[in-house]
Design a protein around this motif. Structure first.
Motif, mmCIF file in Angstrom:
data_model
loop_
_atom_site.group_PDB
_atom_site.id
_atom_site.type_symbol
_atom_site.label_atom_id
_atom_site.label_comp_id
_atom_site.label_asym_id
_atom_site.label_seq_id
_atom_site.Cartn_x
_atom_site.Cartn_y
_atom_site.Cartn_z
ATOM 1 N N ASP A 3 0.810 -1.034 0.194
ATOM 2 C CA ASP A 3 0.050 0.182 0.060
ATOM 3 C C ASP A 3 0.683 1.285 0.036
ATOM 4 N N PHE A 4 1.926 1.041 0.626
ATOM 5 C CA PHE A 4 2.996 2.345 0.726
ATOM 6 C C PHE A 4 3.593 2.640 -0.664
ATOM 7 N N ILE A 5 3.857 1.527 -1.185
ATOM 8 C CA ILE A 5 4.264 1.447 -2.536
ATOM 9 C C ILE A 5 3.668 2.361 -3.532
ATOM 10 N N LYS A 6 2.734 1.557 -3.578
ATOM 11 C CA LYS A 6 1.113 1.982 -4.332
ATOM 12 C C LYS A 6 1.140 3.477 -4.266
ATOM 13 N N LYS A 7 0.752 3.872 -2.898
ATOM 14 C CA LYS A 7 0.630 5.200 -2.359
ATOM 15 C C LYS A 7 1.942 6.362 -2.948
#
Length: 179
Positions: A3-7
């Motif tokens: 989720d961090f990478i996507k965000k």
């Protein structure tokens, strides 16, 4: 983590990231091509130099990603902590500094464990920008102007004494542009 990478990738400046990766790749390819050339022994270029370039590029891009996720307002508030440390590290090079290249007459590097070295002025460069941003974000009076001018001149003077004229010029120009 996903989720961090996507965000992160939805918010990141993709062109800036593309250019950073492209320039790093070109640098790595240039160094590797020098390793394979007939000039490698003359230039003292080995495969280790190309490997160090790869590692440094990966570390630099990783550091940029981490730093870009730190709120710069938070960083500007900490200038009273990091500017003295930065200046101390630059001064420390006068006592335990080392010269990493015989063709360059400066002792602007500090030795780290595992045979690594780093140049304190490189860290001071981006911290210097945070410091100036913290001062110049408000209306600047004469006292603040003189304080920043004295600190900037002091850093430039230290770097000139250290014979690191390139970094001295960068500090001077950074101050002038931000002023």
């Amino acid at each position: 983590i996903r989720d961090f990478i996507k965000k992160y990738f939805t918010a990141v400046d993709k062109w800036l990231l593309f250019f950073c990766l492209s320039i790093s790749t070109v640098g790595i390819l240039c160094q590797y091509s020098l390793v394979e050339s007939k000039q490698a022994s003359t230039l003292q270029i080995t495969e280790r130099v190309a490997l160090v370039q790869i590692i440094a590029s990966l570390l630099g891009i990783s550091a940029a990603i981490i730093i870009s996720n730190i709120d710069y307002h938070f960083m500007t508030k900490l200038w009273k902590l990091y500017m003295p440390v930065s200046v101390f590290l630059v001064i420390l090079t006068f006592f335990i500094g080392m010269q990493v290249d015989e063709s360059i007459d400066d002792k602007a590097w500090l030795r780290l464990p595992f045979g690594l070295t780093f140049q304190p002025s490189e860290i001071a460069k981006f911290l210097f920008v945070f410091y100036l941003a913290s001062v110049f974000r408000k209306r600047v009076d004469w006292k603040q102007f003189l304080t920043t001018a004295i600190l900037s001149a002091g850093l430039v003077f230290l770097l000139v004494l250290q014979k690191d004229l390139g970094s001295a010029l960068i500090f001077f120009m950074t101050y002038m542009v931000m002023l």
